[in-house]
Design an enzyme around this catalytic site. Structure first.
Site: not given
Length: 574
Positions: A149, A300, A302, A304
């Site tokens: 993340s 961010d 990744d 999500d």
């Protein structure tokens, strides 16, 4: 320094021929040059937290490497085959932009295939929500994404998803962890069966974009043409999908922050690739001022979670917090469902115990249910799974994540980016703005102001300090904070809610978790919770008041801000 005997026993295992020469040499160097680092690397095993397994990369049981991930994957392989004994087991694997994510993803694919499991491996980095979608789309039994993340560059991670597209939840996570812990490292089968590894890419991208369009398109073409957008992927994976999605949706006025559009695991232009922090979106807001944009969106690494900045009534760009974007998106969805006569009373929205209570107010106003779970989107995904007779509309949590419908069973910054653009475009077409729409909601449902403080405590000593802070809060509960009596304390580890005025106790219906929530007599809410993915303890504050007119917003906000500051001071957190 003297190294604990139990740590040396673990170290010696890693100096056997079951581990490659580079790993052994690095450990030997640490033994002489960096004994403290050696201790940090081996003093415990990496644990599954709120968002799976996450840690610093390097050799050791407390680090992300081919062996800790290999062992996790071997255990997961054994569990999958036991769970689906008469089926050809299938898994999907994705990874983000971080250093070693691609090579670690291939290691994970190798172990699955070595165990006779069919693997669908993305040919390049992809957003985490696409993994959840792909898993269901390809009818897989499980899925893995390699990501940490918004953690610093030295981190990586391993998130596990199950057949419904959601992350692991109890008791299944415990069963899998027990399977993994029972394994020795020499039981990992790294010998890939390449015939069982299939690479996936554009076909899944197109299906995911189609799904996002179906779930988050509500606005006319004319309105879309008028919205001026700045977007940044913060060196992450969303660059693979978001520009194509916005173009497919009809948004032609999109300015991408070029310096941050190239995926890079060092995240060179930001201190932290965390859209919760205004600094991360600084380059985007500067570009917005140059091109007179209406809205800034950043995701961010990744993809999500998303951060949204909009123009306030003084035409200044301000970053909305996660609770504000969640409320805006939820209210908009509820309005669309209402306009289309889709609300029957059998629908629900989802939130978490640390998020704004304003979600409950929205649900009540529209005659539906707001289900509240523990922190983490795996609990919202579990709600969808546990209540198949109810229809999920949308839901989120304060940490800048949102989920639109149930095509993806995790927070989804791709579809949410489209949804927030739809809201902004409609608002602008109606002579309003996202900011003005938020103020309208405060006049209708009450002004809820939330604040988060994160205290970072690294290493062994830090973990002990966090543990002691929670012990102190439990064993010596505060009866008064900022001149307001504490009326209720919810202890999710004990599973009890105690009324301090009557001394009555009730049982909490949620699973056990290391979380404490204090409720004050003026409606304020204070939550203490150690992070499940970072070396932090987090304190969440929620205060509220009525807002009878938007013209009074500044004075009410100032009073609520002062209230939060006084609570923080009274708790000796600053």
């Amino acid at each position: 320094m003297d190294i604990d005997k139990s740590i040396l026993e673990k170290v010696n295992v890693w100096l056997t021929p079951d581990f490659d020469t580079d790993t052994q040499n690095t450990i030997r160097e640490m033994m002489t040059a960096s004994p403290k680092e050696l201790e940090e690397s081996f003093y415990k095993n990496l644990e599954f937290g709120t968002g799976g397994m996450r840690g610093i990369m390097g050799p050791g049981t407390n680090r992300i490497n081919k062996y800790t991930l290999g062992k996790a994957t071997q255990g997961l392989s054994d569990y999958i085959k036991k769970s689906f004994p008469n089926e050809q087991a299938k898994v999907a694997i994705a990874y983000d932009c971080r250093h070693n994510s691609d090579t670690l993803a291939k290691v994970v694919a190798d172990v699955f295939s070595a165990n006779g499991i069919k693997v669908f491996l993305f040919s390049d980095m992809r957003p985490t929500p696409e993994l959840s979608f792909a898993l269901k789309h390809l009818d897989c039994h499980a899925g893995i994404v390699l990501t940490a993340s918004h953690n610093p560059p030295e981190y990586n991670g391993y998130k596990v998803y199950w057949q419904d597209g959601g992350q692991l939840v109890p008791p299944q996570d415990g069963e899998i962890i027990n399977t993994i812990e029972a394994l020795a490292y020499n039981q990992i089968n790294f010998n890939a069966n390449e015939d069982l590894i299939e690479y996936i890419d554009k076909t899944i991208d197109e299906a995911f974009i189609k799904s996002s369009l179906e779930n988050a398109t509500f606005t006319s073409k004319e309105a879309k043409n008028e919205l001026n957008i700045v977007f940044t992927s913060l060196h992450g994976t969303s660059i693979k999908l978001v520009p194509d999605l916005l173009e497919a949706a009809g948004y032609n006025n999109v300015h991408i922050v070029a310096e941050q559009a190239v995926p890079n695991g060092d995240f060179p232009t930001v201190k932290s690739p965390n859209p919760e922090e205004p600094e991360a979106l600084k380059m985007a807001t500067e570009l917005a001022d140059k091109v007179n944009a209406d809205i800034v969106i950043g995701t961010d690494p990744d993809s999500d979670r998303l951060g949204v900045a909009v123009r306030n009534n003084n035409n200044e760009m301000v970053l909305l917090n996660g609770n504000q974007t969640m409320v805006l998106m939820t209210h908009f969805l509820l309005e669309q469902w209402k306009k289309n006569d889709k609300l029957t009373g059998n629908e629900f929205i989802g939130s978490t115990i640390v998020s704004t209570p304003m979600m409950m107010e929205l649900a009540t106003a529209y005659g539906i249910e707001c289900k509240v779970g523990l922190t983490g989107f795996k609990w919202i995904a579990k709600m969808i799974k546990d209540f198949p007779d109810q229809q999920f509309i949308g839901g989120g949590e304060e940490s800048f994540g949102y989920m639109v419908g149930d095509a993806v069973r995790d927070k989804d910054a791709v579809t949410s980016t489209l949804l927030v653009c739809e809201i902004a475009a409609q608002a602008k077409a109606n002579g309003s703005s996202l900011y003005k729409e938020l103020l309208k909601l405060y006049t209708e449902f009450g002004y809820y102001k939330e604040t988060l403080i994160s205290l970072t405590k690294k290493g062994i000593e830090g973990a002990q300090e966090i543990k002691q802070m929670m012990v102190d809060l439990r064993e010596n509960p505060m009866s008064e904070i900022n001149g307001q009596r504490v009326v209720m304390v919810e202890d999710y580890q004990a599973g009890t809610a105690k009324n301090l005025l009557t001394n009555e106790e009730e049982e909490l219906y949620l699973p056990k978790s290391n979380v404490l929530i204090y409720y004050l007599e003026d409606g304020s809410k204070i939550c203490a919770r150690p992070s499940g993915t970072e070396p932090k303890i987090k304190f969440y504050f929620s205060v509220n008041d009525t807002l009878d007119n938007v013209d009074n917003f500044k004075s009410v906000e100032a009073n609520l801000t002062k209230r939060v500051e006084n609570i923080i001071k009274a708790m000796n957190l600053i």
